[in-house]
Write an enzyme that holds these catalytic residues in place. Structure first.
Site, short mmCIF file in Angstrom:
data_model
loop_
_atom_site.label_atom_id
_atom_site.label_comp_id
_atom_site.label_asym_id
_atom_site.label_seq_id
_atom_site.Cartn_x
_atom_site.Cartn_y
_atom_site.Cartn_z
N HIS A 181 -5.18 -4.77 -9.63
CA HIS A 181 -3.97 -4.42 -8.89
C HIS A 181 -3.65 -5.50 -7.88
CE1 HIS A 181 -0.93 -1.79 -7.14
NE2 HIS A 181 -1.29 -2.30 -5.98
N ASP A 233 1.30 11.47 -4.86
CA ASP A 233 1.58 10.17 -4.25
C ASP A 233 3.06 9.85 -4.31
OD1 ASP A 233 1.01 7.42 -3.23
OD2 ASP A 233 1.78 6.90 -5.20
N ARG A 270 7.07 9.08 3.16
CA ARG A 270 6.64 8.01 4.08
C ARG A 270 7.76 7.01 4.30
NH1 ARG A 270 1.90 5.68 0.96
NH2 ARG A 270 1.95 4.07 2.56
N SER A 321 -2.95 5.57 -1.57
CA SER A 321 -1.84 5.60 -2.51
C SER A 321 -2.13 4.70 -3.72
CB SER A 321 -0.57 5.15 -1.78
OG SER A 321 0.46 4.82 -2.67
N LYS A 345 -3.53 5.98 -7.92
CA LYS A 345 -2.88 5.68 -9.20
C LYS A 345 -3.83 4.95 -10.15
CE LYS A 345 0.46 4.34 -6.60
NZ LYS A 345 1.68 3.97 -5.86
N1 URA Z 1 2.04 0.32 -2.88
C1 URA Z 1 1.69 1.61 -3.18
O1 URA Z 1 1.53 1.96 -4.33
N2 URA Z 1 1.54 2.47 -2.17
C2 URA Z 1 1.72 2.14 -0.88
O2 URA Z 1 1.56 2.97 -0.03
C3 URA Z 1 2.09 0.81 -0.59
C4 URA Z 1 2.24 -0.06 -1.61
#
Ligand code: URA
Ligand code: CA
Length: 433
Positions: A82, A161, A168, A183, A187
């Site tokens: 990631h 999320d 957010r 977050s 994923k």
């Molecule tokens: N990328 C994400 O997937 N979540 C966040 O909170 C910030 C960046």
């Protein structure tokens, strides 16, 4: 227990219990906890933070709020990567075939998202015919056959999320390290990764503007990974200037192909080798990053990685002859060079401005319904540290309209040309977890 009591505990800086975090995530996802209470809770987390244990609990609860992919039918350690996002970051396209060519299976679910250029999916769709929809069975079969697949995220990946991120966004609570870390990790876990390699970007063009913040985010994510039993490692890489030279979808695929051939830009090549080496360690193919780097380099030099990329394109319905003939990509109608206004050395390129210029050309989305044009974008000929002569091209704009003057002007503004040569900042910051 009433949610207001959990809220009060977090407001007072007390550590929450696992069940309290789980019932928040469940309640908010189902709609029994209203936005106003969730907003107050997020703000309390923003100010009070979360312990590593709380962050692990939040991550797990969000990961389990929807579908969790089961990749157990794929042999071997499934490694995901990631990046926290930057301008012109083409590394996923390079790493998928590279790592697969070294024997680590890559079952990648990717997103589109908003931004300067498309996400990995949009870039792959710049390859004529390439499809990103696959059933879970086809996805797994493809990885077992050729070692790699890249598909779109299922609709129900970590819905908690998705809902919390949207909240957010409008409550000034995006920029909280525990919330960002959980977050991202939720994923990755929901998409079935056994091991995760993180590329945390720092600089002008990144979420994290200082090395200290980037280190804190990296540490938080590594701690979550370890807490939930996924081998996790991280690098911190510089995003003060765009990565590589190409910014745009088809242009970045071409750059990825060049890099897989061993003929890519130095920074992109180096980052790909560093991340790839770590992915081989995470996938238990090698014992050290150094050994991993050598294997990755060998997969580039032998042409094996490019072969895997051809197989990946064919397996997903695309025309693999693009690898050897870039004229098969969609082409922009207009090309215009951006010329240096003076002699000197490039001392700075504002990554964000280059990203915005590419988005305005149509390479990225400002809102989720925007259409991406695969052909448009920017190629940078000069990067920080390079010498330039007045009138020499520093970049080329690829556009569908002849009104490129605003883009040219924006790119000119993004460049600073000075009298003295400066050393580019290091690409990677070594960081000890
Ligand atoms: N990328 C994400 O997937 N979540 C966040 O909170 C910030 C960046
Ligand atoms: Ca690039």
């Amino acid at each position: 227990m009433r949610f207001v009591d959990t809220l009060e505990k977090k407001r007072n800086g007390e550590e929450l219990m696992t069940e309290e975090i789980e019932s928040f995530v469940q309640g908010y996802t189902e709609g029994t906890i209203p936005d106003y209470q969730a907003s107050a809770f997020l703000m309390a987390i923003y100010f009070q933070g979360m312990t590593p244990r709380e962050q692990g609990d939040l991550t797990q609860a969000m990961a389990r709020s929807g579908d969790v992919l089961d990749l157990s039918l794929i042999d071997g350690v499934k490694v995901d990567k990631h990046s926290t996002g930057g301008v012109g970051d083409t590394t996923t396209l390079i790493l998928v075939p590279l790592v697969a060519a070294c024997g680590v299976p890559v079952a990648k679910m990717s997103g589109r998202g908003l931004g300067h250029t498309g996400g990995t999916l949009d870039k792959l769709e710049a390859i004529p015919g390439f499809h990103i929809e696959r059933t879970e069975r086809e996805f797994i079969e493809q990885v077992n056959t050729i070692g790699a697949a890249v598909i779109g995220q299922t609709g129900n990946l970590a819905p908690a999320d998705k809902k919390l991120y949207a909240l957010r966004d409008v409550t000034a609570t995006v920029n909280s390290i525990p919330l960002i870390a959980s977050s991202i990790m939720s994923k990755k876990i929901a998409s079935g990764a056994d091991a995760i390699v993180l590329d945390v970007k720092v600089g002008d063009g990144a979420f994290m503007k200082t090395k200290e913040e980037a280190e804190e985010l990296a540490r938080a994510m590594v701690a979550i990974g370890e807490a939930v039993g996924r081998h996790t490692s991280a690098v911190i890489s510089n995003m003060d200037e765009p990565l590589g030279r190409a910014v745009g979808n088809a242009l970045e695929v071409q750059e990825a192909i060049d890099t897989l051939r061993g003929e890519g830009p130095a920074d992109l090549t180096e980052l790909s080798i560093q991340l790839g080496g770590r992915m081989l360690v995470a996938g238990q193919r090698v014992d050290t990053v150094e050994e991993g780097r050598l294997r990755i380099r060998e997969a580039m030099d032998s042409g094996r990685a490019l072969d895997v990329f051809r197989q990946l394109i064919e397996a997903q319905g695309g025309d693999a002859s693009v690898v050897d003939d870039f004229s098969l990509f969609a082409q922009a109608d207009y090309e215009e060079d951006v010329l240096a206004k003076r002699d000197g050395y490039v001392t700075h390129i504002v990554a964000n401005e280059i990203g915005l210029a590419s988005m305005k050309l149509g390479a990225g989305r400002a809102t989720k319904d925007d259409q991406i044009d695969p052909a448009v974008g920017i190629v940078l000929h000069k990067k920080v540290g390079d010498a330039v002569r007045q009138g020499e091209p520093i970049a080329t704009v690829y556009a569908q309209s002849e009104h490129v003057a605003p883009s040219v002007a924006q790119i000119e503004r993004a460049y600073t040309i000075g009298d003295e040569r400066i050393e580019p900042k290091p690409l990677l910051y070594l960081f000890e977890k």
